[in-house]
Design a protein around this motif. Structure first.
Motif, PDB file in Angstrom:
ATOM      1  N   HIS A  37      -4.280   1.425   1.336  1.00 58.92           N
ATOM      2  CA  HIS A  37      -3.914   1.320  -0.079  1.00 58.92           C
ATOM      3  C   HIS A  37      -2.412   1.105  -0.233  1.00 58.92           C
ATOM      4  N   GLU A  38      -1.638   1.872   0.495  1.00 57.30           N
ATOM      5  CA  GLU A  38      -0.176   1.763   0.401  1.00 57.30           C
ATOM      6  C   GLU A  38       0.296   0.388   0.863  1.00 57.30           C
ATOM      7  N   THR A  41      -0.954  -2.447  -1.745  1.00 53.85           N
ATOM      8  CA  THR A  41      -0.257  -2.471  -3.039  1.00 53.85           C
ATOM      9  C   THR A  41       1.197  -2.881  -2.870  1.00 53.85           C
ATOM     10  N   THR A  89      -9.432   2.349  -4.572  1.00 48.09           N
ATOM     11  CA  THR A  89      -8.087   2.269  -3.994  1.00 48.09           C
ATOM     12  C   THR A  89      -7.925   1.201  -2.918  1.00 48.09           C
ATOM     13  N   VAL A  90      -9.040   0.760  -2.318  1.00 50.57           N
ATOM     14  CA  VAL A  90      -8.921  -0.219  -1.227  1.00 50.57           C
ATOM     15  C   VAL A  90      -9.784  -1.460  -1.465  1.00 50.57           C
ATOM     16  N   VAL A  93      -9.197  -3.289  -4.700  1.00 48.11           N
ATOM     17  CA  VAL A  93      -7.825  -3.824  -4.659  1.00 48.11           C
ATOM     18  C   VAL A  93      -7.794  -5.138  -3.895  1.00 48.11           C
TER      19      VAL A  93
END
Length: 260
Positions: A37-38, A41, A89-90, A93
């Motif tokens: 996720h980090e 994004t 979140t993943v 995304v």
């Protein structure tokens, strides 16, 4: 940011994300999902990054599934939270990313690993790769979007067969089914992903984003995909890239797009 479970490298406007848990066949635990996720994004917010390629460390596995040890002892409420958090979140995304995302499937893509690949816009597989959704052998079903995205790609009948038998398929089968776009020799996998990504990065970035939104609309309940296409088409007219693209065409030269 330092990551423990993934490797991140940016080169020639491409962010490479490698799931780096080779001893665990790159299984997705909650820490790996948080790092994904980090990284995702951050890449999507970085103007220096034009696209993302996701692969797995080593030759055995792309991602061999979720880390099943984390599922033990969980109840229905916890199960819902696990699936919802991962999808939000993943996986969503990736699917809704404004930049192209390619999965380079270098080995086993099973369960959550195949679902990770399914969320990507384009999938390329080494000819040695094997793919499947074996969740029913654990008393589960795919929970990271697999029932939906597999069906969109291969159709209801094949999706039901793959999920309910839990059988793995070969890369050749995946190509025939429409699950992957290309199959290569293992050594040619990343070069092929690079080739496709580099070609897309010569196109207008805002137009790529608009195309992703319009195509995704075709599979979104309650959304008129044709109306979305019209809106995205119209929006392109207000971009500097559209002006540049038309000028370059009329002047018989290559356009220089800036994503503006």
């Amino acid at each position: 940011m330092e990551f423990e479970n993934i490797l991140v490298e940016v080169k020639n406007r491409i962010q490479y994300i490698t799931i780096n848990r080779e001893k665990k066949l790159n299984a997705l635990n909650r820490f790996t999902l948080a790092e994904l996720h980090e990284a995702l994004t951050t890449a999507l917010a970085d103007k220096a990054v034009g696209g993302i390629i996701i692969t797995g460390a080593g030759k055995k596995a792309f991602v061999a599934g979720a880390d099943i040890a984390e599922f033990g002892g969980q109840d229905a409420a916890a199960g819902k939270e696990i699936a919802q958090n991962a999808q939000t979140t993943v996986f969503d995304v990736i699917a809704n990313a404004s930049k192209p995302v390619i999965a380079a499937i270098n080995g086993f893509a099973l369960g959550g690993g195949l679902e990770l690949a399914l969320a990507c816009h384009i999938r390329i597989a080494a000819d040695s790769a094997k793919m499947g959704l074996p969740e029913v052998t654990l008393g589960l079903i795919p929970g990271y979007g697999g029932t939906q995205r597999l069906t969109q790609l291969v159709g209801r009948g094949r999706a039901l067969e793959m999920i309910m038998t839990a059988d793995m398929i070969t890369a050749a089968d995946a190509l025939q089914f429409g699950l992957v776009n290309h199959v290569t020799f293992p050594d040619d996998l990343l070069p092929k992903a690079d080739e496709i990504m580099e070609k897309m990065l010569t196109r207008a970035p805002l137009a790529l984003s608009a195309a992703i939104k319009a195509i995704n609309a075709a599979f979104t309940d309650g959304v008129n995909g044709y109306e979305t296409e019209i809106e995205q088409f119209a929006g392109c007219f207000s971009t500097a890239d559209f002006t540049e693209g038309v000028s370059a065409f009329l002047e018989k030269r290559k356009p220089e797009f800036k994503g503006e």
